[in-house]
Design a protein around this motif. Structure first.
Motif, PDB file in Angstrom:
ATOM      1  N   PRO A   1       0.815  -1.232   0.000  1.00 34.99           N
ATOM      2  CA  PRO A   1       0.000   0.000   0.000  1.00 34.99           C
ATOM      3  C   PRO A   1       0.841   1.271   0.000  1.00 34.99           C
ATOM      4  O   PRO A   1       0.449   2.278  -0.622  1.00 34.99           O
ATOM      5  CB  PRO A   1      -0.809  -0.131   1.301  1.00 34.99           C
ATOM      6  N   GLU A   2       1.990   1.235   0.667  1.00 28.85           N
ATOM      7  CA  GLU A   2       2.862   2.406   0.692  1.00 28.85           C
ATOM      8  C   GLU A   2       3.399   2.717  -0.697  1.00 28.85           C
ATOM      9  O   GLU A   2       3.448   3.886  -1.108  1.00 28.85           O
ATOM     10  CB  GLU A   2       4.017   2.181   1.666  1.00 28.85           C
ATOM     11  N   LEU A   3       3.811   1.686  -1.438  1.00 31.89           N
ATOM     12  CA  LEU A   3       4.312   1.901  -2.795  1.00 31.89           C
ATOM     13  C   LEU A   3       3.212   2.419  -3.707  1.00 31.89           C
ATOM     14  O   LEU A   3       3.441   3.293  -4.560  1.00 31.89           O
ATOM     15  CB  LEU A   3       4.889   0.597  -3.359  1.00 31.89           C
ATOM     16  N   VAL A   4       2.024   1.863  -3.533  1.00 34.40           N
ATOM     17  CA  VAL A   4       0.888   2.310  -4.350  1.00 34.40           C
ATOM     18  C   VAL A   4       0.606   3.786  -4.103  1.00 34.40           C
ATOM     19  O   VAL A   4       0.431   4.573  -5.040  1.00 34.40           O
ATOM     20  CB  VAL A   4      -0.355   1.455  -4.049  1.00 34.40           C
ATOM     21  N   ASP A   5       0.574   4.191  -2.832  1.00 34.29           N
ATOM     22  CA  ASP A   5       0.282   5.589  -2.499  1.00 34.29           C
ATOM     23  C   ASP A   5       1.348   6.534  -3.056  1.00 34.29           C
ATOM     24  O   ASP A   5       1.020   7.611  -3.584  1.00 34.29           O
ATOM     25  CB  ASP A   5       0.199   5.766  -0.980  1.00 34.29           C
ATOM     26  N   ARG A   6       2.608   6.123  -2.938  1.00 33.73           N
ATOM     27  CA  ARG A   6       3.688   7.014  -3.342  1.00 33.73           C
ATOM     28  C   ARG A   6       3.881   7.055  -4.852  1.00 33.73           C
ATOM     29  O   ARG A   6       4.172   8.128  -5.408  1.00 33.73           O
ATOM     30  CB  ARG A   6       4.994   6.590  -2.670  1.00 33.73           C
ATOM     31  N   TRP A   7       3.730   5.907  -5.524  1.00 34.46           N
ATOM     32  CA  TRP A   7       4.100   5.834  -6.927  1.00 34.46           C
ATOM     33  C   TRP A   7       2.925   5.674  -7.887  1.00 34.46           C
ATOM     34  O   TRP A   7       2.872   6.337  -8.922  1.00 34.46           O
ATOM     35  CB  TRP A   7       5.079   4.677  -7.135  1.00 34.46           C
TER      36      TRP A   7
END
Length: 340
Positions: free
Chosen positions: A99-105
């Motif tokens: 989820p962190e990668l999705v939010d950032r990228w």
């Protein structure tokens, strides 16, 4: 399988065509690049997120709908990074990212605010750090991040990280690209998804090539119907009619094989042979249709200021994108023979 486009595919294709007709700009002598105006417009209209899962705030559609968008991008010869950023990178992050990668990228890409590029091959990884180089990375000169295949894994690399060197390059059709050089750059592993990316990317190339050759044939047929020689329209000459008929068959072959490959990938059935077949036709038929368009147009066909020249060069670039026809055909032969 049913080759009838879904309602969502038809609607997305129509919306993309309308947006690109209004926004897309073309510089025949261009310095290449990236049409930020069209990219932002696609994001604001919901085209970029429509083909991604609803968990990302997308429309819940998938590869078949993405191919409808790519076909329209090909028809417009639009300089937008939908193939690497959406069909490959954002889809991979949605499937394999945290989820962190999705939010950032991923989410900034869906809004048309960022660009992700993909580099398959040419890199090695040790202890989570990636090194190596690859040329002609599509849309790499303007990318904010890269998905890089290295040592059996795919890593997400920040373009602003220390050790990243991006050198702009220009391809045959003046599209944006770069030489990407990495020196012990920290990356986030998404796992062994290189083949997953390659198959989706190849199908996307075929869908985009379909749009290019389809529109090139339309322009050529219209020209043949009005251009006169010896007081007769050249479309009435048997040799010209045969060239156009052969081109029509080639375009339909690209359409059929691309749709079959996309359907098999989304249906969970083995798709490697179908993808190899589609790439073969996109390369070989794309080459033939591009040359037919130039030959029938005569002298104006090689004028870089003429619209048909853009389609010729776009078809030639896509012919070799993610590999030319011969390796795809060899891969297909191995698959049919049962060679691992």
């Amino acid at each position: 399988m049913d080759f009838t486009p879904s309602e969502a595919s038809a609607d997305l294709g129509a919306l993309t065509r309308r947006l690109l007709a209004d926004k897309a700009t073309h510089d025949p002598h261009g310095t290449g690049g990236f049409d930020a105006v069209s990219w932002t417009a696609l994001g604001q209209a919901g085209v970029l997120d429509a083909g991604l899962p609803s968990s990302l705030g997308g429309g819940g559609f998938g590869l078949l709908e993405q191919c409808a968008v790519l076909t329209e991008i090909g028809r417009a010869v639009a300089a937008v990074p939908y193939l690497p950023s959406i069909t490959m990178a954002a889809s991979a992050l949605a499937e394999f990212g945290t989820p962190e990668l999705v939010d950032r990228w991923a989410l900034p890409v869906l809004r048309g605010e960022r660009v992700l590029a993909v580099a398959l091959g040419g890199f090695t990884a040790a202890d989570g750090r990636v090194s190596g180089s690859r040329s002609a990375v599509a849309f790499g000169a303007f990318a904010h991040g890269f998905l890089v295949a290295a040592s059996g894994e795919v890593f997400l690399v920040d373009a602003a990280a220390p050790g990243v060197m991006v050198r702009p390059q220009q391809t045959v059709d003046h599209a944006d690209a770069c030489l990407l050089e990495l020196t012990a750059v920290p990356g986030v592993s998404l796992g062994d998804i290189g083949e997953w990316l390659r198959l989706r990317g190849t199908v996307g190339v075929c869908a985009q090539q379909l749009g290019v050759v389809e529109r090139a044939l339309e322009l050529t047929a219209a020209y043949a119907a009005e251009r006169k020689q010896f007081d007769h329209v050249i479309g009435g000459f048997q040799a010209v009619r045969q060239r156009l008929a052969d081109a029509y068959v080639d375009v339909e072959a690209v359409r059929l094989t691309a749709q079959q490959a996309a359907w098999q990938l989304t249906s969970g059935v083995p798709a490697a042979a179908a993808v190899a077949t589609a790439k073969f036709w996109a390369a070989e038929a794309g080459h033939r249709v591009a040359h037919t368009a130039v030959h029938v147009h005569g002298g104006v066909g090689i004028d870089v200021d003429h619209v048909v020249h853009r389609y010729f060069t776009a078809a030639k670039r896509l012919e070799f994108e993610l590999g030319p026809a011969t390796p795809q055909l060899l891969t297909l032969g191995d698959l049919l023979a049962g060679t691992p």
